[in-house]
Design a protein around this motif. Sequence first.
Motif, mmCIF file in Angstrom:
data_model
loop_
_atom_site.group_PDB
_atom_site.id
_atom_site.type_symbol
_atom_site.label_atom_id
_atom_site.label_comp_id
_atom_site.label_asym_id
_atom_site.label_seq_id
_atom_site.Cartn_x
_atom_site.Cartn_y
_atom_site.Cartn_z
ATOM 1 N N GLU A 1 0.831 -1.199 0.000
ATOM 2 C CA GLU A 1 0.000 0.000 0.000
ATOM 3 C C GLU A 1 0.869 1.254 0.000
ATOM 4 N N GLU A 2 1.947 1.246 0.776
ATOM 5 C CA GLU A 2 2.850 2.392 0.814
ATOM 6 C C GLU A 2 3.544 2.591 -0.529
ATOM 7 N N LEU A 3 3.962 1.497 -1.171
ATOM 8 C CA LEU A 3 4.583 1.604 -2.495
ATOM 9 C C LEU A 3 3.607 2.183 -3.510
ATOM 10 N N ALA A 4 2.367 1.706 -3.468
ATOM 11 C CA ALA A 4 1.353 2.200 -4.404
ATOM 12 C C ALA A 4 1.125 3.695 -4.213
ATOM 13 N N SER A 5 1.057 4.143 -2.969
ATOM 14 C CA SER A 5 0.866 5.569 -2.695
ATOM 15 C C SER A 5 2.050 6.386 -3.194
ATOM 16 N N MET A 6 3.240 5.848 -2.974
ATOM 17 C CA MET A 6 4.459 6.522 -3.400
ATOM 18 C C MET A 6 4.505 6.674 -4.923
ATOM 19 N N LEU A 7 4.192 5.602 -5.646
ATOM 20 C CA LEU A 7 4.230 5.637 -7.109
ATOM 21 C C LEU A 7 3.117 6.517 -7.666
ATOM 22 N N SER A 8 1.938 6.436 -7.075
ATOM 23 C CA SER A 8 0.822 7.261 -7.522
ATOM 24 C C SER A 8 1.154 8.740 -7.392
ATOM 25 N N ALA A 9 1.810 9.102 -6.288
ATOM 26 C CA ALA A 9 2.179 10.498 -6.069
ATOM 27 C C ALA A 9 3.221 10.977 -7.071
ATOM 28 N N ARG A 10 3.937 10.037 -7.693
ATOM 29 C CA ARG A 10 4.960 10.389 -8.675
ATOM 30 C C ARG A 10 4.480 10.217 -10.108
ATOM 31 N N SER B 1 1.125 -7.783 -3.500
ATOM 32 C CA SER B 1 2.207 -7.778 -4.479
ATOM 33 C C SER B 1 1.929 -6.668 -5.473
ATOM 34 N N LEU B 2 2.992 -6.192 -6.101
ATOM 35 C CA LEU B 2 2.867 -5.016 -6.959
ATOM 36 C C LEU B 2 3.832 -5.123 -8.128
ATOM 37 N N ILE B 3 3.382 -4.669 -9.281
ATOM 38 C CA ILE B 3 4.248 -4.497 -10.443
ATOM 39 C C ILE B 3 4.083 -3.071 -10.943
ATOM 40 N N SER B 4 5.195 -2.400 -11.175
ATOM 41 C CA SER B 4 5.160 -1.105 -11.848
ATOM 42 C C SER B 4 6.040 -1.204 -13.091
ATOM 43 N N PHE B 5 5.678 -0.453 -14.121
ATOM 44 C CA PHE B 5 6.466 -0.497 -15.354
ATOM 45 C C PHE B 5 6.379 0.825 -16.081
ATOM 46 N N ILE B 6 7.393 1.073 -16.881
ATOM 47 C CA ILE B 6 7.510 2.300 -17.664
ATOM 48 C C ILE B 6 7.803 1.914 -19.102
ATOM 49 N N LEU B 7 7.045 2.442 -20.031
ATOM 50 C CA LEU B 7 7.303 2.252 -21.461
ATOM 51 C C LEU B 7 8.124 3.444 -21.929
ATOM 52 N N GLY B 8 9.424 3.219 -22.088
ATOM 53 C CA GLY B 8 10.361 4.312 -22.305
ATOM 54 C C GLY B 8 10.136 5.098 -23.583
ATOM 55 N N ASN B 9 10.443 6.379 -23.522
ATOM 56 C CA ASN B 9 10.292 7.258 -24.680
ATOM 57 C C ASN B 9 11.233 6.887 -25.821
ATOM 58 N N GLU B 10 12.385 6.313 -25.477
ATOM 59 C CA GLU B 10 13.395 6.023 -26.491
ATOM 60 C C GLU B 10 13.477 4.538 -26.846
ATOM 61 N N ASP B 11 12.664 3.695 -26.237
ATOM 62 C CA ASP B 11 12.744 2.245 -26.451
ATOM 63 C C ASP B 11 11.489 1.710 -27.126
ATOM 64 N N LYS B 12 11.678 0.630 -27.879
ATOM 65 C CA LYS B 12 10.575 -0.203 -28.330
ATOM 66 C C LYS B 12 10.422 -1.338 -27.320
ATOM 67 N N CYS C 1 12.740 -3.263 -1.435
ATOM 68 C CA CYS C 1 11.513 -2.758 -2.063
ATOM 69 C C CYS C 1 11.569 -1.247 -2.216
ATOM 70 N N HIS C 2 11.991 -0.574 -1.164
ATOM 71 C CA HIS C 2 12.016 0.888 -1.199
ATOM 72 C C HIS C 2 13.057 1.406 -2.172
ATOM 73 N N VAL C 3 14.220 0.778 -2.210
ATOM 74 C CA VAL C 3 15.247 1.173 -3.185
ATOM 75 C C VAL C 3 14.715 1.040 -4.604
ATOM 76 N N ALA C 4 14.096 -0.096 -4.911
ATOM 77 C CA ALA C 4 13.594 -0.341 -6.260
ATOM 78 C C ALA C 4 12.516 0.656 -6.649
ATOM 79 N N ALA C 5 11.553 0.889 -5.751
ATOM 80 C CA ALA C 5 10.465 1.823 -6.050
ATOM 81 C C ALA C 5 10.982 3.244 -6.192
ATOM 82 N N THR C 6 11.971 3.624 -5.375
ATOM 83 C CA THR C 6 12.545 4.958 -5.471
ATOM 84 C C THR C 6 13.240 5.155 -6.807
ATOM 85 N N ALA C 7 13.989 4.145 -7.240
ATOM 86 C CA ALA C 7 14.659 4.227 -8.540
ATOM 87 C C ALA C 7 13.650 4.345 -9.670
ATOM 88 N N MET C 8 12.562 3.593 -9.591
ATOM 89 C CA MET C 8 11.515 3.689 -10.612
ATOM 90 C C MET C 8 10.894 5.086 -10.614
#
Length: 437
Positions: free
Chosen positions: A27-36, A63-74, A246-253
């Motif tokens: 829940e904390e990770l979800a709040s953190m990512l949503s705020a970003r 459990s949680l998955i976050s992902f980014i579809l990069g501007n420069e990547d296919k 978990c926090h390191v990974a979410a912060t980097a994302m």
Amino acid sequence: MKELTERYNSDLFQYLDASPTAFHAVEELASMLSARGFIELHETEPWKLLKGKRYFVTRENCSLISFILGNEDKPSDGFRIIGSHADSPGLQLKPKSMVINDPYLQLGVEIYGGPLLNTWFDRDLSLAGRVSCSDGQGNLVEHLINFQRPLLSIPSLAIHLDREANEGRAIDKQKALPPVFAQTLDVNIPEFNQIIMAQIQQQNPGSVAEKVLAFDLFCYDPQKATYLGINDEFIASGRLDNLLSCHVAATAMANCNGKHNNFFICTNHEENGSTSTTGAQGSFAQDILSRIIPEPESQQISIRNSFFISIDNAHASHPNFKETAEPDHCTVLNGGPAIKINANQRYATNSRSAAVFKLLAQKADIEVQEFVMPTGKPCGSTIGPMTAAKLGVQTIDIGVPTFAMHSIREMTGASDPYKLLRVIQTFVDSPHMQKSK
């Protein structure tokens, strides 16, 4: 670097203190990512994914998955994948929790994972977790609760009554672990479910929950994360394994430049085998990758162009028990992240993946260490090998060196979390990926 380290540790401490269970951690990770700026998706709905956007999805609140579809990547360029787990070893309440042992009330507990049980005695414990209720209309209502205050204790038997207590006495888990919860003398104690319902109403005024149907509640130590050492060179906290990762990974994302494809999975149930709908042996990662890249061949090309860093705390070499460490592979607190290596693939690291990580660390200007168990000693494992096997992705296992792993309170170096973040941030922002052949 000291100022950046302290600033990061402040955020980490807040996360650790707010995450007594895997449910709260996610829940904390979800709040953190949503705020970003990450957009929440739901597996029960169709998706329309757009290049350059950031997304996250949770499964069963743990459990949680976050992902980014990069501007420069296919998509076929592959993903920088990070993995960790949100659960920690401990004591979970049994469904029929209240144990009357007149003149006391105790709570029946079951062991979750592999905790160091002796560290749970004579601690001020609290309760937290997920509760499933009905609303009186046949609908399911779920709430997370956290009593926060000290509520329980598992008292030791005095040495006067057990003269061999310091001689390696085994713990009778059924008999010795039920914590003391209340005293029955002249006190009208409500049913346990009534106590839970009162906590739900206190934390969620106006909740429509009327009856407790089931719960996943855990004992935990409410003592806050803190610095230790004459120069504040250490960190002590519960659940460093593996909420730190978990926090390191979410912060980097959250901080990434958005140029490249990134994917972070935070799983549950690692401490008891990962075999669940939310564990690393489940389908979560594959399900989400299939929705990002529906065409099978394109998905396989993407996976073979991907690289997976599995982050889970490593053992630090203990100064009082130096014989338990491999002499030429001692890992020290504040020495930087450790690459975890095992010839029998209990860790997924190989020479290629180790080399890739060392190049990333070199680019981030961070020293790394290497951890192996002494020959002949059994080795723990992580989500790394099972994820590598399920996805077919090139993988490395790494982690921050830690004392007292699986204790109710663990210890690590104060500079190590930020050092790990520096490497993982370099990974998610890197313009170059190691191509598999």
